[in-house]
Design an enzyme around this catalytic site. Sequence first.
Site, short mmCIF file in Angstrom:
data_model
loop_
_atom_site.label_atom_id
_atom_site.label_comp_id
_atom_site.label_asym_id
_atom_site.label_seq_id
_atom_site.Cartn_x
_atom_site.Cartn_y
_atom_site.Cartn_z
N GLU B 37 0.84 -1.19 0.00
CA GLU B 37 0.00 0.00 0.00
C GLU B 37 0.88 1.25 0.00
O GLU B 37 1.77 1.38 0.85
CB GLU B 37 -0.90 0.00 1.24
CG GLU B 37 -1.94 -1.12 1.20
CD GLU B 37 -2.45 -1.51 2.58
OE1 GLU B 37 -2.01 -0.91 3.58
OE2 GLU B 37 -3.29 -2.43 2.66
N GLU B 68 -4.74 -6.68 2.38
CA GLU B 68 -3.49 -7.31 2.81
C GLU B 68 -3.49 -8.82 2.58
O GLU B 68 -2.46 -9.40 2.20
CB GLU B 68 -3.20 -7.00 4.28
CG GLU B 68 -2.76 -5.56 4.55
CD GLU B 68 -3.93 -4.59 4.72
OE1 GLU B 68 -5.10 -4.99 4.50
OE2 GLU B 68 -3.67 -3.43 5.08
N PHE B 91 1.76 -1.15 8.67
CA PHE B 91 2.04 -1.20 10.11
C PHE B 91 1.95 -2.67 10.52
O PHE B 91 1.02 -3.37 10.10
CB PHE B 91 0.98 -0.45 10.92
CG PHE B 91 1.01 1.04 10.84
CD1 PHE B 91 1.43 1.81 11.93
CD2 PHE B 91 0.57 1.70 9.71
CE1 PHE B 91 1.41 3.20 11.88
CE2 PHE B 91 0.56 3.10 9.64
CZ PHE B 91 0.97 3.84 10.73
N ASP B 93 0.88 -3.73 13.09
CA ASP B 93 -0.40 -3.88 13.80
C ASP B 93 -1.52 -4.40 12.89
O ASP B 93 -2.53 -4.89 13.37
CB ASP B 93 -0.84 -2.51 14.34
CG ASP B 93 0.27 -1.79 15.06
OD1 ASP B 93 0.21 -1.67 16.29
OD2 ASP B 93 1.24 -1.35 14.40
N PHE B 94 -1.33 -4.27 11.56
CA PHE B 94 -2.38 -4.73 10.63
C PHE B 94 -2.29 -6.23 10.37
O PHE B 94 -3.02 -6.76 9.53
CB PHE B 94 -2.27 -3.97 9.30
CG PHE B 94 -2.37 -2.47 9.39
CD1 PHE B 94 -2.79 -1.84 10.56
CD2 PHE B 94 -2.04 -1.67 8.31
CE1 PHE B 94 -2.88 -0.46 10.66
CE2 PHE B 94 -2.12 -0.28 8.39
CZ PHE B 94 -2.54 0.32 9.57
N HIS B 137 -1.53 1.18 16.30
CA HIS B 137 -0.51 1.62 15.35
C HIS B 137 0.84 1.83 16.02
O HIS B 137 1.66 2.61 15.54
CB HIS B 137 -0.93 2.94 14.69
CG HIS B 137 -2.13 2.84 13.80
ND1 HIS B 137 -3.41 2.75 14.28
CD2 HIS B 137 -2.24 2.79 12.45
CE1 HIS B 137 -4.26 2.68 13.26
NE2 HIS B 137 -3.58 2.69 12.15
#
Lengths: 328, 342
Positions: B37, B68, B91, B93-94, B137
């Site tokens: 991205e 993703e 990130f 976190d994703f 994040h």
Amino acid sequence: MSASMEAQVRRDLFDQMVLIRTYEEAVLREYHADKKPAFDIGAGLIPGEMHLSAGQEPVAAGVCAHLTTDDAVTATHRPHHFAIAHGVDLQAMTAEIFGRVDGLGKGRGGHMHLFDPATHFSCSGIIAEGYPPAAGQALAFKRRGTDRVAVAVTGEGAANQGAFHETLNLAALWKLPVVFIVEDNDWGISVPRSASTSVADNAARAASYGMPGVRVEDNAVEAVYAAAGEAVERARNGGGPSLIEVHTLRLWGHFEGDAQGYRADLEGVPGKDPIPTYEAVLLEQGVIDDAAVAASRKNASEVVEAAIAFAKASAEPDPATVLDHVFA
Amino acid sequence: MTTTTEQPTRRLNTAKAMVEAIAAEMERDENVFVLGEDVGAYGGIFSSTTGLLDRFGPDRVLDTPISETGFIGAAIGAATEGLRPIVELMFVDFFGVCMDQIYNHMAKIHFESGGNVTVPMVLMTAVGGGYSDGAQHSQCLWGTFAHLPGMKVVVPSNPADAAGLMTAAIRDDNPVVFMFHKGIQGLPWMAKNRRSVGPVPTGDHVVEIGKAATPRPGSDVTVVTLSLSVHHALDVAEELAGDGIDAEVIDLRSIVPMDTEAIIESVTRTGHLVIVDEDYQSFGLSGEIAARIAEHDPTILKAPISRVAVPDVPIPYARPLEYAALPTPARIKAAILQQTGR
């Protein structure tokens, strides 16, 4: 059924379906042979979950007839029919199902995790998650300027997963040479599609991504063959992805040991068996005769039993090698 | 082992060092390409791909939809067919929206295939907090990835290592998770650590994955750490040197594989261990290091170990709360003083 199709193509489709059914019947026999009287899923020469594809032969036979082993196929937790139709080595595949050292994955994978680089065949035990890697294979084929295609297979239950939709969008956006196959066997384990899916026809979902979508009814192998022929041709010629949903039939349980108490359609199921149905058509139209049917079964039986014997003769993996192959 | 064929160096920030390493590998091997991205015109939200689109074009630097699972899965499929994708998860976190592709596919295909299929790819991802980006994040999560077999996990702390480890990661035939801390990228829009700019060798600069570095040798106490915390540990060690405390700082650089030998060698000399980890404290890296020492020989320790990690709380938003959770220099200093009896 089309009488205009070449007789040899029709005989090949029939032989392919017979081979798959013969294989699944042999695995069924071996799987249950040493799980009596009490069924224990972890016991016997073939332990673990076993998802057999009897009834779904028309999908694999009809699609894979258009492929070469340079093309990729990504199948599901129920992968045998596509592996066989795509030409995966039957002996190495069977040895893997038996968990032996001569198996495709040297006993590390099992029946839901069959990987054959020689035919670019793979499968995933996670619903819909075989779709994204198939798009990546197609991306690789396209980047290299080839006309190779990737076929991605899921069941109808997978069409409600995010991975399904993400991949359709990505493949359409990047015009990747993928053919998406949805095997609608009516059941997501015990849940009928009427209780899981908001649309009557998953092929209709293709329109959301700007790609052609067709639904093939009645588990008809020649209709699958025709639809797949168009989709593969489109992909090879740079026309991008397509989606084909086939209304097929799960002849047996979700997995072996599934008593199918939920299944109201069970009584009528054997009559819908696609192989006797197709056999009758081909006999009636003079494409095959009784001798050809017998020869087809005999040949299938010999090939399958040789694969089973090969698997049984292969050694079990040495426990000392348990840590091998985590890293290259 | 670090190999460098030409010796001249120049000073780059970590982001620029990563980009140069990627670009060099893209020049060397046409199978290397980048997707993710905002990796194209934007150049990566944390500048990990700046300029690559202009240099290599849209066929090799692919902006993706916000999918993703779709695009990381596509990278996996491409890798199994012999390409060498570098895919960015913006990130770490994703990871929750794509962990099936990462763990059930990227990390397992080689094993499940009995070694017949390789998955040569780099999953690069930004980690870390300290700028009030909240609980979704700001995480590091390297312990989560290291826990799951089948992926190498590299965590550079400085520009030279970021370049050398990136080159090694791209050339590795295994999936490598490359976790870069936002606080060392040298971003113009975030407070800069003074070591986020540093010398980077030119030429074929490779840092072997699995070898720790010792940026500061010492004899009194061993501080084992990684990523941004390396700089905090070095700052504290320099400060305490004036007080006669000689702290050794070990930069792990990768945690799969982890250089256990370097840790044990150092602790055997110092007898004191402080583990500084910006990941959560429980069931993670700090516990694993403690276990490896205990398995080796607990008597090398002259005192119980100290852990300076994120206590088991999501990363808070408000600055005073976030900095109460992060492994700050003040917490590191307190731990070293406790170890050395000062």
